[in-house]
Enzyme design. Structure first.
Site, PDB file in Angstrom:
ATOM      1  N   GLU A 115       0.842  -1.185   0.000  1.00  0.00           N
ATOM      2  CA  GLU A 115       0.000   0.000   0.000  1.00  0.00           C
ATOM      3  C   GLU A 115       0.881   1.240   0.000  1.00  0.00           C
ATOM      4  O   GLU A 115       2.110   1.160   0.096  1.00  0.00           O
ATOM      5  CB  GLU A 115      -0.960  -0.022   1.197  1.00  0.00           C
ATOM      6  N   HIS A 234      -9.122   9.994   3.359  1.00  0.00           N
ATOM      7  CA  HIS A 234      -8.823   8.895   2.443  1.00  0.00           C
ATOM      8  C   HIS A 234      -9.108   9.369   1.026  1.00  0.00           C
ATOM      9  O   HIS A 234     -10.163   9.937   0.750  1.00  0.00           O
ATOM     10  CB  HIS A 234      -9.678   7.661   2.767  1.00  0.00           C
ATOM     11  N   ARG A 280      -0.892   9.237   1.443  1.00  0.00           N
ATOM     12  CA  ARG A 280      -2.326   9.519   1.376  1.00  0.00           C
ATOM     13  C   ARG A 280      -2.639  11.012   1.322  1.00  0.00           C
ATOM     14  O   ARG A 280      -3.578  11.429   0.643  1.00  0.00           O
ATOM     15  CB  ARG A 280      -3.046   8.894   2.573  1.00  0.00           C
ATOM     16  N   HIS A 339     -11.274  10.116   7.229  1.00  0.00           N
ATOM     17  CA  HIS A 339     -11.102   8.672   7.379  1.00  0.00           C
ATOM     18  C   HIS A 339     -10.504   8.263   8.717  1.00  0.00           C
ATOM     19  O   HIS A 339     -10.958   7.312   9.340  1.00  0.00           O
ATOM     20  CB  HIS A 339     -10.205   8.175   6.245  1.00  0.00           C
ATOM     21  N   ARG A 374      -0.793   9.184   8.816  1.00  0.00           N
ATOM     22  CA  ARG A 374      -0.698   7.755   9.127  1.00  0.00           C
ATOM     23  C   ARG A 374      -0.308   6.918   7.912  1.00  0.00           C
ATOM     24  O   ARG A 374      -0.878   7.056   6.835  1.00  0.00           O
ATOM     25  CB  ARG A 374      -2.053   7.261   9.661  1.00  0.00           C
ATOM     26  N   LEU A 380      -4.845  -0.503  12.493  1.00  0.00           N
ATOM     27  CA  LEU A 380      -5.201  -1.731  13.203  1.00  0.00           C
ATOM     28  C   LEU A 380      -4.005  -2.248  14.000  1.00  0.00           C
ATOM     29  O   LEU A 380      -4.164  -2.759  15.113  1.00  0.00           O
ATOM     30  CB  LEU A 380      -5.680  -2.799  12.219  1.00  0.00           C
TER      31      LEU A 380
END
Length: 522
Positions: A115, A234, A280, A339, A374, A380
């Site tokens: 990612e 996001h 992002r 997000h 982030r 998570l």
């Protein structure tokens, strides 16, 4: 206010951090406060990408930490980044043991996705975009079998009781449409694990109840808040009119999906060397700019995935189907949506807040891991690492607990105030317009004044006061940070200052700033 006492530790929230902490605390009796049926309504269950961890032998925790530092734009705590990435692999193995069906290769190795801003493919996933839902399903099943855990479903925390500088209990109400009068549940300690703040914005990927209430509750009790200004948008929410907006996971771009505009231009090529896999904040601003210019941006998965999107990314395919989009034949319209909140209640490396007997994990916390932006799928991971660290710290601070604590029974409660939906809609519009993807002093000032007016319109509603407290902290911290860094972009201060620093703010300071901006009365 009526009171109930318990010897159980109270966990506010029912997402990944809450569930994992409850299991790690066993056999200590805990009381979990869940506004919805357990496993529903939590952001964790909506997480599509997965959990970042250095599982490839060619990868390392050190490389993962370096990527985290780079993405965080100068405000990540290096010690926390190394601590979290060092522990990542152990938590993947633990979740596997607890029943999470991670995608595996024929040789038994984990399927890993790459990612944005990761130097390796290191995101462990489940059925493409089902990681959050499947991890939650496995943990809920384990929790249902844990005799030490009592879950109060349909109950919402609205305040913390502080006595002598220490948290002494939680004020709760029924979470149904009629609300209820509050009741105080006294407890030896409290762990906040109740989500972030994305729902404070008009366009968000967060579940409906995730509107900054937990951070606001802690702030109203006097806890220190860190990095409040850093809200991650996001880039690829599916722009189909749903509220909340469905998410087109970043893993699609990891598979080769391209971002185009209505003119057919692949616009990210001119924005960043990593194109669609840029950090992002970069992609979100590019998407926002295309939207503002009327060149409706889209995500094209047809060439790289084709029909595979239906089986490998079922959540995305389902959202497209609801919107009448066939992603095997059509492009997916996308927009930047609130997000993840990098900011939250300031905690140390054991998850302890500035108030005694208060611990925080998950998105409601600010550990120093995420910095200003982030890294994908670190959310998570942070929740897992700090849920366990909070559990260890709680045991050390509170000592042994009686293992036969009786279950809590709430008294009958009359109806009570609930947030006026018109005021909530006003708040979400104000945050989007004034504290959104692009910010400036004028917009932030107007936003703070509007928050004050909304707060004054329903002063007797703690749930709304929690939302406006967090909104005030976000906008005030954004006004105070006179630079652009990571997800915080000031059009009137476009430069990034040489030295990165974390922000720390208490609600009283933010309210004082807000009051100084309010027009004088005559």
């Amino acid at each position: 206010m009526r009171e109930v006492s318990t010897g159980r530790l109270i966990i506010v929230g029912a997402g990944l951090g809450a569930l994992y902490a409850a299991l790690k605390l066993a056999p200590r009796p805990v009381l979990m406060i869940s506004p919805e049926v357990l496993g529903q309504g939590a952001s964790s269950a909506w997480a599509q990408g997965g959990v970042a961890a250095a599982m490839d032998p060619a990868d390392s925790a050190e490389a993962h930490a370096r990527d985290t530092l780079r993405a965080g734009a100068g405000t990540v705590d290096p010690a926390i980044a190394q601590l979290v990435t060092d522990e990542a692999r152990a938590h993947i193995l633990d979740l596997t043991r607890l029943g999470t069906p991670f995608d595996r290769k024929p040789d038994g190795g984990y399927v890993l996705s790459r990612e944005a801003a990761h130097s390796f493919a290191r995101v462990v996933r489940v059925r493409g975009d089902q990681a959050g839902a499947e991890i939650m399903r496995a943990l809920v099943a384990c929790l249902r079998e844990a005799p030490s855990v009592q879950v109060l479903e349909g109950v919402m925390a609205t305040g913390l009781r502080v006595e002598g500088g220490a948290v002494a209990g939680v004020e709760v109400t029924l979470s149904g449409p009629q609300g209820s009068a509050p009741v105080l549940i006294r407890a030896p300690g409290v762990l906040l694990a109740g989500g972030g703040s994305g729902g404070l914005y008009a366009l968000t990927t967060n579940p409906p109840r995730i509107r900054g209430q937990v951070i606001g509750m802690a702030a109203r009790a006097g806890a220190e808040i860190a990095d409040a200004e850093f809200v991650q948008f996001h880039p690829t929410a599916i722009d189909c009119g749903e509220d909340p907006a469905p998410l087109a996971t970043e893993a699609l771009r990891g598979e080769g999906a391209q971002l185009l505009n209505r003119l057919g231009e692949r616009f990210m090529l001119a924005v960043h060397p990593d194109a669609e896999l840029a950090p992002r904040d970069v992609v979100a601003r590019a998407i926002y700019a295309q939207s503002q210019a009327g060149r409706r941006p889209v995500l094209d998965t047809r060439a790289c995935l084709g029909d595979r999107i239906l089986s490998e990314f079922p959540a995305v395919a389902g959202a497209c189907s609801r919107a009448g989009i066939d992603p095997t034949r059509e492009q997916i319209p996308v927009a930047a949506a609130a997000h993840y909140h990098m900011g939250g209640v300031a905690v140390d490396d054991e998850g302890r807040a500035s108030l005694d007997r208060l611990w925080v994990c998950g998105e409601a916390s600010s550990t120093g891991l995420h910095g200003a932006n982030r890294l994908a799928s670190n959310g998570l991971l942070e929740a897992l690492v700090f849920a366990r660290r909070c559990a260890l710290s709680i045991e050390a601070r509170l000592g042994p607990a009686a293992q036969d604590a009786p279950e809590v029974v709430l008294p009958d409660l009359p109806p009570g105030p609930v947030p006026d939906p018109v005021l909530v809609a006003r708040l979400r519009r104000a945050m989007t317009e004034g504290a959104g993807v692009l910010r400036d002093a004028g917009g932030l000032t107007r936003c703070l004044r509007e928050i004050a007016a909304i707060e004054a319109a329903q002063p007797d509603c703690p749930a709304l006061s929690n939302m406006t407290a967090t909104a005030t902290l976000i906008a005030a911290a954004a006004l105070m940070r006179q630079e652009s860094r990571g997800a915080h972009c000031r059009t009137d201060f476009p430069q990034t200052l040489p030295e990165g620093r974390r922000s720390r703010l208490r609600l009283a300071q933010a309210l004082a700033l807000r009051a100084s901006l309010e027009p004088e009365t005559t």
